[in-house]
Write a protein that holds these residues in place. Structure first.
Motif, PDB file in Angstrom:
ATOM      1  N   PRO A  69       0.585  -1.045  -0.242  1.00 61.91           N
ATOM      2  CA  PRO A  69      -0.007  -0.098   0.188  1.00 61.91           C
ATOM      3  C   PRO A  69       0.722   1.185   0.024  1.00 61.91           C
ATOM      4  O   PRO A  69       0.398   2.298  -0.561  1.00 61.91           O
ATOM      5  N   GLU A  70       1.820   1.140   0.557  1.00 63.58           N
ATOM      6  CA  GLU A  70       2.893   2.427   0.769  1.00 63.58           C
ATOM      7  C   GLU A  70       3.475   2.899  -0.756  1.00 63.58           C
ATOM      8  O   GLU A  70       3.843   3.861  -0.849  1.00 63.58           O
ATOM      9  N   GLN A  71       3.682   1.618  -1.481  1.00 64.32           N
ATOM     10  CA  GLN A  71       4.129   1.777  -3.002  1.00 64.32           C
ATOM     11  C   GLN A  71       3.233   2.350  -3.981  1.00 64.32           C
ATOM     12  O   GLN A  71       3.467   2.649  -4.945  1.00 64.32           O
ATOM     13  N   THR A  72       1.881   2.389  -3.694  1.00 67.20           N
ATOM     14  CA  THR A  72       0.881   2.537  -4.694  1.00 67.20           C
ATOM     15  C   THR A  72       0.241   3.621  -4.314  1.00 67.20           C
ATOM     16  O   THR A  72       0.102   4.344  -3.277  1.00 67.20           O
ATOM     17  N   LYS A  73      -0.755   4.108  -5.413  1.00 67.62           N
ATOM     18  CA  LYS A  73      -1.644   5.358  -5.200  1.00 67.62           C
ATOM     19  C   LYS A  73      -3.038   4.623  -4.660  1.00 67.62           C
ATOM     20  O   LYS A  73      -3.450   3.749  -5.277  1.00 67.62           O
ATOM     21  N   GLY A  74      -3.461   5.480  -3.841  1.00 65.23           N
ATOM     22  CA  GLY A  74      -4.832   4.936  -3.296  1.00 65.23           C
ATOM     23  C   GLY A  74      -4.623   4.149  -1.951  1.00 65.23           C
ATOM     24  O   GLY A  74      -5.658   3.382  -1.468  1.00 65.23           O
TER      25      GLY A  74
END
Length: 189
Positions: A69-74
């Motif tokens: 989740p920290e590497q993605t948008k949203g």
């Protein structure tokens, strides 16, 4: 509404990749562009990649990986699938990387250990501009990925999953309906 980034057709993409061979970090730049054009990654996701995301413990390039989740948008994880072309690009690039720690950034910048989304955006936008693609931006690869997939008949639901969108309407915004796509569609009827 702001104007969307230009999509590249196969011929334009090849011209871009040929140009990249003349840049300062050709293997790195080609790999980043391949990840956006052939795996649909956002530039911020490319900046957030670590060596261990793409490289298995046995030294082979993975055919898929999961972004946290920290590497993605949203703020939600998503699985990224890599075709053989992207895997080959990664393998060539990884031969140039000195891996000290598998959690190190995949793409190192000159001034620090890794890029921010903003600094990598500047690099990629500069490449497009120097290559003569003035209407392109760091988002062009992702839009080209979606448009290419759609033109090859990949369903909107599958494309939605590949791009990591929660809403299918978001996915549809990415697709550019070219004259050729419209002509081919009419011929199918």
């Amino acid at each position: 509404m702001s104007k969307q980034a230009k999509t590249l057709n196969e011929r334009e993409l090849q011209r871009l990749l040929d140009f990249v061979a003349t840049t300062k970090n050709p293997k790195r730049n080609r790999t980043i562009l391949s990840l956006t054009h052939f795996a649909g990654l956002r530039i911020g996701e490319c900046a957030a990649l670590r060596v261990c995301d793409v490289l298995a413990k046995d030294g082979t390039v993975r055919n898929q990986f999961t972004l946290s989740p920290e590497q993605t948008k949203g703020s939600s994880s998503r699985t990224v699938l890599l075709n053989e072309r992207v895997q080959a690009e990664l393998a060539v690039y990884l031969q140039t990387v000195r891996v000290r720690d598998p959690k190190q950034p995949l793409f190192a910048s000159q001034r620090s250990s890794g890029f921010t989304a903003s600094s990598l955006t500047q690099v990629i936008n500069g490449i497009y501009k120097k290559a003569g693609f003035d209407q392109c931006s760091s988002h062009s690869g992702r839009r080209s990925f979606a448009t290419r997939a759609s033109s090859k008949g990949i369903s909107m639901r599958v494309l939605q999953k590949l791009m990591g969108h929660k809403n299918i309407q978001t996915t549809s915004i990415y697709i550019y309906a070219s004259d050729d796509m419209l002509r081919n569609a009419v011929e199918l009827i």
